[in-house]
Design a protein around this motif. Structure first.
Motif, PDB file in Angstrom:
ATOM      1  N   UNK A 255       0.844  -1.191   0.000  1.00 36.36           N
ATOM      2  CA  UNK A 255       0.000   0.000   0.000  1.00 36.36           C
ATOM      3  C   UNK A 255       0.885   1.249   0.000  1.00 36.36           C
ATOM      4  N   UNK A 256       0.437   2.267  -0.721  1.00 36.30           N
ATOM      5  CA  UNK A 256       1.222   3.489  -0.877  1.00 36.30           C
ATOM      6  C   UNK A 256       0.677   4.588   0.022  1.00 36.30           C
ATOM      7  N   UNK A 301      -3.501   7.332   5.395  1.00 32.75           N
ATOM      8  CA  UNK A 301      -4.335   6.824   4.301  1.00 32.75           C
ATOM      9  C   UNK A 301      -3.588   6.687   2.975  1.00 32.75           C
ATOM     10  N   UNK A 302      -4.075   5.786   2.125  1.00 35.02           N
ATOM     11  CA  UNK A 302      -3.501   5.564   0.803  1.00 35.02           C
ATOM     12  C   UNK A 302      -3.408   6.879   0.051  1.00 35.02           C
ATOM     13  N   UNK A 303      -2.270   7.088  -0.597  1.00 39.37           N
ATOM     14  CA  UNK A 303      -2.011   8.405  -1.148  1.00 39.37           C
ATOM     15  C   UNK A 303      -0.951   8.291  -2.245  1.00 39.37           C
ATOM     16  N   UNK A 304      -1.248   8.875  -3.409  1.00 35.66           N
ATOM     17  CA  UNK A 304      -0.254   8.947  -4.489  1.00 35.66           C
ATOM     18  C   UNK A 304       0.115  10.397  -4.801  1.00 35.66           C
ATOM     19  N   UNK A 305      -0.362  11.343  -4.003  1.00 41.88           N
ATOM     20  CA  UNK A 305      -0.298  12.749  -4.417  1.00 41.88           C
ATOM     21  C   UNK A 305       1.048  13.406  -4.141  1.00 41.88           C
TER      22      UNK A 305
END
Ligand code: FAD
Ligand code: ZN
Lengths: 416, 109
Positions: A255-256, A301-305
């Motif tokens: 998970x990212x 929390x999951x985050x790609x930003x």
């Protein structure tokens, strides 16, 4: 490519430093390579370097969507240590630590390795016991690491708050005298230069958009600069791992999430060791420029930003202010985040996959800067021989199927 | 900072008033067929995650409010909430990149 030395420095100084050449070529992709490495972070570049140097495989491309070292490698707080609890971890982090010791000489590039000493504070009774266990495990493994008393901590770190009645008193610390830091960019640049010198093509501004698999075997990658063929492809893209493995139809235990760090305005030297405070989720060191470099736990929390949240940052700083009251008046200059790849047991994945010829090196999460040389070394060997290097073997992806975890989440409650 | 609204009690607040519960709609194989769970199914349940860059269905708990769990749909790249829905509901059909609800916080269901 020119070697760097005191003589080249003198010669270039006489010429007002106008004669320095490029440190690496700006390569355009060829149609085919023996090995394609996706991601020019520290791990990808080190892998390319050792493929060329140790295995004489020089038909290698490192394909990078942005600029080399612009991912987590260029965003981390550069803590280097090897005092891990499990033997499997100790083996790979110790290999990395040993390689770091001689890396500036090996690469002919100053990576500013600074083994200034590292302390992991014990601020609860439980932590004191688990760190003592850690110290014993390290000694058994031959890693120099020992417990020190609160008095010794205070002597090495005068700015630490030892007054009675604090919420989290310092009860001792696990001390690794050769732990420390290195210059993050220089590690990426040094490996890039060393790999390039041996014929590796580093292709920047080139995003991989597809991975081509036929009859269970990888045969090419699609990129923004066209299709590139190779019978071996390695995914080394940290927080973006799932996006790449999705392209090959693999599913990952990853998970990212965002991990943040911040630096203060520069002040006079106050701290000459690296301090980690796991109970309060913070760590701190002072850079050569005088800035305090501060980090903590990941956002939830999951985050790609590549942006973190303010409350997570506030949590880190609040906790550290009690232990280091001096920082309460400091202005913070910069704050940033990287997207880190977390596995269930907080250990990395260095592995072959169900697709023949496709390898992954990921899951380093919050702590993979310190492992770059060791990871590159064993991963290059794994790719070259198409079987896991003995040190990489425990980190294969099957461990999630077999329940054979390398559990470091208990040993290190904090990001580092 | 994320702004969240609880579909159970209706309270709105920032992320410090809620707690994240990870990816949603993961079925526990043991509760479907406790006798015959393969290692693969158990691994998938415990560890394999979609971890999408984009629309993500996830769980949150209204920690400082009513204490109830609920679902949310959120874009992991823009961090925008697309919907909040009940813990018993299936994920809503949302087009990737669909505009958010009022004030960018997603509509309630
Ligand atoms: C704030 C912070 C602090 C940290 N502190 C420490 C610390 O003190 N000590 C420590 O040991 N570790 C630390 N870490 C962790 C460490 O930074 C990472 O584990 C490590 O840098 C990972 O290196 P990498 O080469 O795997 O990934 P990266 O350096 O992220 O490289 C991956 C590369 O892949 C590229 N890429 C992604 N997708 C594609 C695509 N589709 N095509 C082509 N290229 C692509 C990216 O652009 C990137 O350059 C920290 C991390 C962060 C974020
Ligand atoms: Zn509520």
């Amino acid at each position: 490519m020119q070697r760097y030395s005191i003589f080249t420095l003198a010669r270039n100084a006489a010429n007002y430093h106008k004669g320095w050449g490029r440190a690496w070529r700006s390569a355009e992709p060829r149609a085919q390579y023996d090995v394609i490495i996706i991601g020019a972070g520290g791990h990808g570049l080190a892998t390319a370097y050792y493929l060329a140097k140790e295995h004489n495989i020089t038909s290698v491309a490192v394909v990078e969507k942005g600029w080399l070292g612009g991912g987590n490698t260029g965003r981390n707080t550069t803590i280097i240590r090897s005092n891990y609890l499990q033997d499997e971890s100790a083996a790979i982090y110790q290999l990395a630590h040993r390689l770091y010791e001689g890396l500036s000489q090996e690469l002919n590039f100053n990576i500013m390795f600074s083994p200034r000493g590292l302390m992991m504070l014990c601020q609860t009774e439980h932590e004191l016991r688990s760190m003592t266990r850690n110290a014993h495990a390290n000694r058994l493994f031959g890693i120099e690491s020992r417990m020190i008393s609160p008095k010794q901590v205070k002597k090495k770190v005068p700015i630490i708050n030892m007054s009675a009645g604090v919420r989290y008193p310092v009860l001792g610390a696990l001390y690794q005298p050769r732990g420390g830091t290195a210059r993050h960019d220089a590690v990426a640049w040094g490996y890039a230069r060393g790999a390039d010198m041996r014929g590796v093509d580093i292709i920047q501004n080139c995003e991989v958009t597809g991975i081509s698999v036929a009859r269970g075997r990888v045969n090419a990658v699609e990129t923004t600069k066209g299709r590139i063929r190779a019978s071996k492809v390695a995914i080394v893209t940290a927080g973006n791992t799932t996006r790449l493995t999705d392209m090959a139809g693999l599913r990952m235990p990853i998970e990212s999430v965002a991990l943040q760090a911040l630096v203060s305005e520069p002040i006079k030297p106050v701290l000459d060791v690296v301090i980690m405070a796991n109970t309060v989720h913070g760590y701190i060191s002072q850079s050569d420029k005088g800035e305090l470099v501060i980090g903590g736990g990941t956002d939830d929390y999951n985050n790609y930003s590549q942006r973190g949240s303010f409350p997570a940052l506030q949590h880190t700083v609040t906790a550290l202010v009690e232990t280091f009251p001096i920082i309460s008046r400091l202005k913070m200059l910069r704050q940033w985040a990287g997207i880190v790849d977390m596995t269930g047991d907080r250990s990395p994945i260095i592995s072959k996959t169900d697709v023949a010829g496709l390898f992954v090196n990921c899951g380093w999460g919050t702590g993979g800067f310190k492992s770059i040389p060791g990871s590159g070394f064993v991963f290059a060997d794994t790719i070259a021989n198409d079987r896991p290097h003995p040190i990489a073997e425990p980190f294969s992806i099957d461990r999630f199927l077999e329940g054979r975890f390398v559990d470091e989440s208990v040993a290190a409650g904090v990001a580092h | 900072m994320l702004l969240i609204s609880c579909p159970v009690c209706g309270v709105e607040g920032d992320e410090t008033e809620f707690r994240y519960g990870g990816a949603a709609h993961i079925e526990r194989p043991a509760s479907l067929d406790p006798e015959n769970i393969s290692d693969e199914a158990q691994r998938d349940y415990l560890f394999i995650r979609k971890n999408p860059c984009g629309l993500h269905f996830e769980r949150w708990v209204c920690a400082r409010g009513c204490g109830k769990w609920f679902h949310a749909a959120r874009d992991t790249m823009t961090l925008e909430f697309k919907a909040f829905y009940a813990i018993t509901d299936q994920p809503p059909k949302l087009a990737e990149g669909a505009p958010a609800g009022p004030k960018g916080r997603g509509g309630r269901t």
